[in-house]
Enzyme design. Structure first.
Site, PDB file in Angstrom:
ATOM      1  N   LYS A 195       0.857  -1.179   0.000  1.00 19.40           N
ATOM      2  CA  LYS A 195       0.000   0.000   0.000  1.00 19.40           C
ATOM      3  C   LYS A 195       0.896   1.231   0.000  1.00 19.40           C
ATOM      4  O   LYS A 195       1.668   1.464   0.933  1.00 19.40           O
ATOM      5  CB  LYS A 195      -0.885  -0.026   1.258  1.00 19.40           C
ATOM      6  N   HIS A 322     -10.360  -7.092  -4.430  1.00 23.41           N
ATOM      7  CA  HIS A 322     -10.025  -6.025  -3.484  1.00 23.41           C
ATOM      8  C   HIS A 322     -10.463  -6.399  -2.070  1.00 23.41           C
ATOM      9  O   HIS A 322     -11.362  -7.215  -1.883  1.00 23.41           O
ATOM     10  CB  HIS A 322     -10.763  -4.752  -3.925  1.00 23.41           C
TER      11      HIS A 322
HETATM   12  O1  GKR Z   1      -7.036  -0.464   4.212  1.00 27.23           O
HETATM   13  O2  GKR Z   1      -6.016   1.439   4.007  1.00 27.23           O
HETATM   14  C1  GKR Z   1      -6.564   0.459   3.531  1.00 27.23           C
HETATM   15  C2  GKR Z   1      -6.653   0.323   2.031  1.00 27.23           C
HETATM   16  O3  GKR Z   1      -6.064   1.427   1.422  1.00 27.23           O
HETATM   17  C3  GKR Z   1      -8.085   0.158   1.592  1.00 27.23           C
HETATM   18  O4  GKR Z   1      -8.870   1.157   2.137  1.00 27.23           O
HETATM   19  C4  GKR Z   1      -8.217   0.177   0.100  1.00 27.23           C
HETATM   20  O5  GKR Z   1      -9.566   0.235  -0.231  1.00 27.23           O
HETATM   21  O6  GKR Z   1      -7.161  -1.998   0.105  1.00 27.23           O
HETATM   22  C5  GKR Z   1      -7.740  -1.035  -0.606  1.00 27.23           C
HETATM   23  C6  GKR Z   1      -7.188  -0.831  -1.976  1.00 27.23           C
HETATM   24  O7  GKR Z   1      -6.692  -1.759  -2.544  1.00 27.23           O
HETATM   25  O8  GKR Z   1      -7.282   0.280  -2.527  1.00 27.23           O
HETATM   26 MG    MG Z   2      -6.437  -0.609  -4.395  1.00 28.84          MG
END
Ligand code: GKR
Ligand code: MG
Length: 424
Positions: A195, A322
């Site tokens: 991420k 996702h």
């Molecule tokens: O859990 O912070 C998180 C992710 O950024 C999530 O909110 C996203 O929706 O996992 C997700 C993604 O692949 O964009």
């Molecule tokens: Mg994503």
């Protein structure tokens, strides 16, 4: 039309729960100490129970409750009727930011997100009645285990003011490599996703390069949640071309993604610019994305997500899945969907290793070599642990969190913080 069975929904219970969540960093801020989910129980007059799991922001909960109040008497086989019922209850109301996206997404209607857990619970009921796994209702499992990727996050050692968690800090390439090692050693993941959108893209590229060096041959993904400009996205794609399996949502919008896609051979994936059926045609028209991440919570349940899988195949796109912070009922539904998706071309995302508590009876969903064995028992194959459900509900009542607010929480720690969308 309906009714191949006499069973009817007799009672609906929606239980909001909270579970501890580490300080995972992203483009809009940081995860709060508690993640929220709602568990939907559909009881039938012939003694069956079907389960669903979804977001639990308070506006979403209010919509779930509104549907729950009119559901008794409904035939659990009548899914089109269920969809009409949800659409009718929600009327012309828009989804707004009410469904736990932390401010990253804005859906134009809440119907799909509200319908989803009820649809999953109805499929659980149908499959339990038939004595078959939910994957059989989706065409049958084409694989007996579903591969997941290890989901890496930059993170603090702990939430400010609380003890450090046992994952420790990960704010640089060494920290990310150590986290990846733990994910691979503990769960056996065969691919990794980082991420991004947290630090300057050069630093995030360095982390990906460190992963490539530490785990040669392991497919890698980077997802800054639309944190970069199109030009920066092209630069990153050039730099990481040899090591990335795909680049996920580098920049906002279909047009921006198409600009990037035209300038790189690295496949682009999305769970941000194609989040509803109406986005598919415009995205395909300009070849904006090569991979769509399905998500049954967002796309309106398992059957619609299976339909999405077929559409991606038709247009020669890849398919992945996702995830948001979730518990075991969601994982079971994800596994059944992925098992019955012939066109699944990549390992799925999951936040599951990050959670420290669950509310299903343990033993059914375990990771072996980065994959979850598809449950073969009736329905989703998971049962609620009522004691744990009580514990997590009590946590919801006392934790004070009522919606996902990564930015607000981050600004309570660093008032100068601004979401990083397309900042670089
Ligand atoms: O859990 O912070 C998180 C992710 O950024 C999530 O909110 C996203 O929706 O996992 C997700 C993604 O692949 O964009
Ligand atoms: Mg994503």
């Amino acid at each position: 039309m309906s009714a191949s069975t006499q069973s009817r929904i007799s009672r609906v219970v929606v239980t909001p729960v909270a579970f501890g969540d580490p300080p995972l960093l992203n483009v809009v801020g940081v995860h709060q100490p508690w993640a929220l989910r709602a568990i939907v129980e559909l009881h039938t007059d012939n003694g069956l129970l079907g389960l669903g799991e979804t977001y639990a922001d308070e506006s979403h909960l209010a919509r779930l409750e509104a549907v729950a109040s009119v559901l008794p008497g409904h035939d659990p086989y009548d899914l089109h009727g269920l969809h009409r019922l949800v659409a009718g209850v929600l009327g012309r109301e828009t989804g707004g930011a009410g469904a736990s996206f932390g401010g990253m997404l804005d859906v134009s209607s809440a119907v799909a997100t509200v319908y989803s857990p009820f649809e999953v619970a109805c499929l659980d009921l149908q499959a339990r009645e038939a004595g078959r796994p939910v994957s059989d209702l989706l065409g049958g499992a084409v694989r007996d285990r579903v591969p997941f990727s290890g989901y890496l996050f930059y993170k603090w050692a702990g939430h400010p003011g609380l003890p450090d968690d046992d994952w420790g800090e990960a704010l640089d390439p060494d920290g990310i490599v150590a986290q990846a090692k733990r994910m691979i050693d503990g769960w056996g993941f065969g691919s990794l996703k980082l991420k991004g959108g947290v630090f300057h893209p050069d630093d995030e590229c360095a982390a990906i390069e460190a992963l490539a060096e530490a785990f040669p041959g392991v497919p890698l993904r980077l997802d800054p949640n639309a944190g970069w400009t199109p030009e920066m996205s092209v630069r990153v794609a050039e730099r990481l071309a040899r090591v990335l399996e795909y680049l996920e949502d580098p920049t906002p919008g279909i047009e921006g993604m198409a600009y990037v896609a035209a300038r790189t051979d690295v496949p682009l994936a999305t769970n941000m610019c194609v989040i509803a059926f109406e986005h598919l045609a415009p995205a395909v028209a300009v070849n904006a994305v090569q991979i769509v991440l399905s998500d049954h919570h967002l796309w309106g349940g398992l059957r619609r997500s299976a339909l999405l899988g077929g559409i991606t195949e038709t247009f020669g796109m890849g398919l992945s899945m996702h995830s948001n912070s979730h518990l075991g009922v969601s994982l079971a539904a994800m596994v059944h969907l992925a098992a019955a998706s012939p066109h699944l071309t990549y390992a799925c995302d999951t936040h599951y290793p990050w959670k420290t508590q669950d509310l299903i009876v343990p033993g059914v969903l375990s990771f072996e070599g980065g994959s979850v064995v598809v449950p073969t028992g009736p329905g989703l194959g998971v049962e609620l642990d009522r004691d744990q459900l009580g514990v997590l509900h009590e946590q919801y009542l006392t934790c004070g969190v009522r919606r996902r607010e990564d930015t607000v929480y981050m600004q309570s720690i660093d008032p100068s913080f601004r979401p990083n969308t397309a900042r670089w």
